[in-house]
Design a protein around this motif. Structure first.
Motif, short mmCIF file in Angstrom:
data_model
loop_
_atom_site.label_atom_id
_atom_site.label_comp_id
_atom_site.label_asym_id
_atom_site.label_seq_id
_atom_site.Cartn_x
_atom_site.Cartn_y
_atom_site.Cartn_z
N ILE A 1 0.83 -1.22 0.00
CA ILE A 1 0.00 0.00 0.00
C ILE A 1 0.86 1.26 0.00
O ILE A 1 0.48 2.29 0.54
CB ILE A 1 -0.98 0.01 1.19
CG1 ILE A 1 -0.24 -0.16 2.53
CG2 ILE A 1 -2.04 -1.08 1.02
CD1 ILE A 1 -1.15 -0.02 3.76
N GLY A 2 2.03 1.18 -0.61
CA GLY A 2 2.91 2.34 -0.67
C GLY A 2 3.81 2.51 0.53
O GLY A 2 4.46 3.55 0.69
N GLY A 3 3.89 1.49 1.36
CA GLY A 3 4.69 1.59 2.58
C GLY A 3 6.18 1.65 2.35
O GLY A 3 6.89 2.37 3.06
N ILE A 4 6.68 0.91 1.37
CA ILE A 4 8.12 0.91 1.09
C ILE A 4 8.59 2.32 0.74
O ILE A 4 9.62 2.79 1.25
CB ILE A 4 8.45 -0.06 -0.06
CG1 ILE A 4 8.06 -1.50 0.31
CG2 ILE A 4 9.92 0.04 -0.44
CD1 ILE A 4 8.91 -2.12 1.35
N GLU A 5 7.85 2.99 -0.10
CA GLU A 5 8.24 4.34 -0.51
C GLU A 5 8.27 5.28 0.68
O GLU A 5 9.20 6.08 0.83
CB GLU A 5 7.25 4.85 -1.58
CG GLU A 5 7.69 6.10 -2.31
CD GLU A 5 7.39 7.39 -1.56
OE1 GLU A 5 8.11 8.39 -1.75
OE2 GLU A 5 6.40 7.38 -0.79
N THR B 1 6.38 -5.50 -4.93
CA THR B 1 6.09 -5.13 -6.31
C THR B 1 7.37 -4.70 -7.03
O THR B 1 8.40 -4.42 -6.40
CB THR B 1 5.08 -3.97 -6.36
OG1 THR B 1 5.71 -2.78 -5.83
CG2 THR B 1 3.83 -4.29 -5.53
N ASP B 2 7.29 -4.62 -8.34
CA ASP B 2 8.42 -4.13 -9.12
C ASP B 2 8.77 -2.70 -8.72
O ASP B 2 9.95 -2.32 -8.68
CB ASP B 2 8.10 -4.18 -10.61
CG ASP B 2 8.02 -5.60 -11.15
OD1 ASP B 2 8.53 -6.52 -10.47
OD2 ASP B 2 7.43 -5.80 -12.23
N LYS C 1 14.01 -12.95 -6.73
CA LYS C 1 13.71 -11.79 -7.55
C LYS C 1 14.44 -10.56 -7.04
O LYS C 1 14.99 -9.77 -7.83
CB LYS C 1 12.20 -11.55 -7.56
CG LYS C 1 11.75 -10.37 -8.41
CD LYS C 1 10.23 -10.24 -8.41
CE LYS C 1 9.78 -9.07 -9.28
NZ LYS C 1 8.29 -8.95 -9.29
N MET C 2 14.49 -10.39 -5.72
CA MET C 2 15.10 -9.21 -5.14
C MET C 2 16.62 -9.22 -5.29
O MET C 2 17.23 -8.23 -5.70
CB MET C 2 14.69 -9.10 -3.66
CG MET C 2 13.18 -8.88 -3.48
SD MET C 2 12.64 -9.09 -1.76
CE MET C 2 13.38 -7.64 -1.00
#
Length: 415
Positions: free
Chosen positions: A256-260, A277-278, A310-311
């Protein structure tokens, strides 16, 4: 006090130069010495090398013959909830019977269940329970550990937890960092008043924690149904005013946009990441924020695993931690964490060991003292039982292959 460990089959994670962290392709390499010695002087690593340059036995106070054995730095567990009251074994049965994490929480289980038990426990009772858990993980090879509050959800109970962590720090040679996680869930009294609880966190709890110098970090459960990115940002920024760096639960169930939010606000680590997500990968790349995977949580509650392949293949660093807690990961066994990362997340043994040592050290801010065999770093090491090779550590996932643990130059009693 000088301790000489000689005839080591192999010494892992030997790094002549200090490094902060490993990312991407670099995680595939685990430098080692074969047929080697390690010299400990007081609490530090003094020297190492091959046996043809080994010091004499007469020049030291103690000699340990490690024939056939592997030496590596102790595990660094950068995400735990080791202090709690009782357990939640009935919820384990509920999950077997088909209830989801969300359904258990909505009927008063989960974090709120632990909060009720913790509020009723005395500080002495909490310390006694936590002490036993800490001693167990020390014998399983953990030499540095982060411990969170978060099961108090009131000012008094959160401070009680953090004082227990402080007492553990004073009484044990393991390196401990404390994290204030008052934003673990909204208490029942604030279920419909999120603003009121956030104000309590910002205006009363964080200043009180800082006044008693009880934590190095601040955390929040940034997740759908818990704390939003906007709410978490306010908590992070309030902690920063008091010198508390952010380490944040994020992307366990939803993105939900937490990483950003976390990267923008300088979080040291973002932990869980079962959903990535990518865009999240792009935001993390090149940042100073360490992604942390908690594979035994996924194992225990049957949710997806962090997409490690992937990471790492995208060039990111990755750390591993246990998430030891009463509800979703009732184990602090970092050996099983490393095994699970290899078996379920397709990390190579080299990547998993790097993630559980040097990258774990970065994720709790102790990379200058722990996480590698480097001269001048703390002498916190694992001596295994005789092994065919270090691959046996993750391969034999149900076997305790640790023979002895030394913390800051102090040999711990064998179990």
């Amino acid at each position: 006090m000088k301790i000489l460990i000689k005839n080591c089959k192999e010494i892992l994670q030997v790094r002549d130069q200090h490094i902060e962290k490993l990312e991407g392709e670099a995680m595939k390499t685990l430098p080692m010495l074969e047929n080697a010695f390690l010299l400990i002087e007081d609490d530090l690593i003094a020297d190492y090398g091959t046996m043809n340059n080994c010091p004499s036995d007469t020049s030291v106070d103690q000699v340990i013959d490690a024939s056939g054995k592997t030496i590596l730095p102790t595990w660094v567990d950068s995400h735990t909830h080791l202090v709690y009251a009782g357990n939640r074994e009935l919820e384990f049965v509920d999950r077997i019977n088909g209830l989801s994490y969300e359904e258990i929480f909505n009927r008063g289980g989960g974090i709120l269940n632990s909060a009720k038990k913790l509020q009723e426990a005395t500080e002495e009772e909490l310390y006694e329970q936590a002490r036993k858990r800490l001693e167990e993980v020390i014998h399983l090879g953990t030499g540095a550990i982060e411990i969170k509050s978060g099961y108090g959800l009131t000012l008094e109970a959160e401070l009680k937890m953090l004082r227990v962590i402080k007492k553990l720090k004073e009484n044990y040679p393991v390196a401990i960092k404390a994290t204030f996680l008052g934003a673990h869930a909204f208490p029942a009294d604030y279920k419909d008043n999120h603003e009121g609880y956030i104000n309590l966190l910002i205006q009363e709890m964080i200043p009180a924690v800082a006044k008693e110098n009880l934590a190095e970090y601040v955390d929040a459960f940034l997740e759908t149904g818990y704390f939003s990115p906007e709410e978490t940002e306010r908590i992070i920024q309030a902690g920063q005013k008091y010198g508390l760096t952010a380490k944040v639960h994020v992307n366990q169930f939803t993105a939900i946009g937490g990483i950003e939010t976390c990267v923008r606000n300088g979080a040291l680590s973002v932990d869980h990441l079962e959903v990535v997500t990518d865009q999240d990968i792009s935001i993390l790349k090149g940042s100073k924020t360490m992604p942390v995977a908690l594979p035994t949580c996924s194992f225990f509650i049957s949710i997806p695993y962090t997409p490690a392949r992937k990471m790492i293949d995208a060039g990111l660093p990755l750390a591993l931690a246990s998430d030891s807690n009463p509800g979703t990961t009732p184990s602090g066994n970092m050996n099983f964490v490393v095994s699970t990362a290899c078996i379920k997340m397709k990390m190579t043994p080299e990547e998993a060991i790097n993630a559980a040592t040097i990258n774990g050290a970065y994720a709790m801010g102790v990379e200058k003292q722990y996480g590698s065999i480097t001269k001048g770093k703390k002498a916190s090491i694992i001596i295994t039982k005789p092994l065919h090779s270090f691959y046996e550590l993750p391969y034999a996932f149900g076997t305790n292959n640790i023979d002895q643990v030394i913390l800051n130059g102090q040999p711990q009693n064998k179990q």
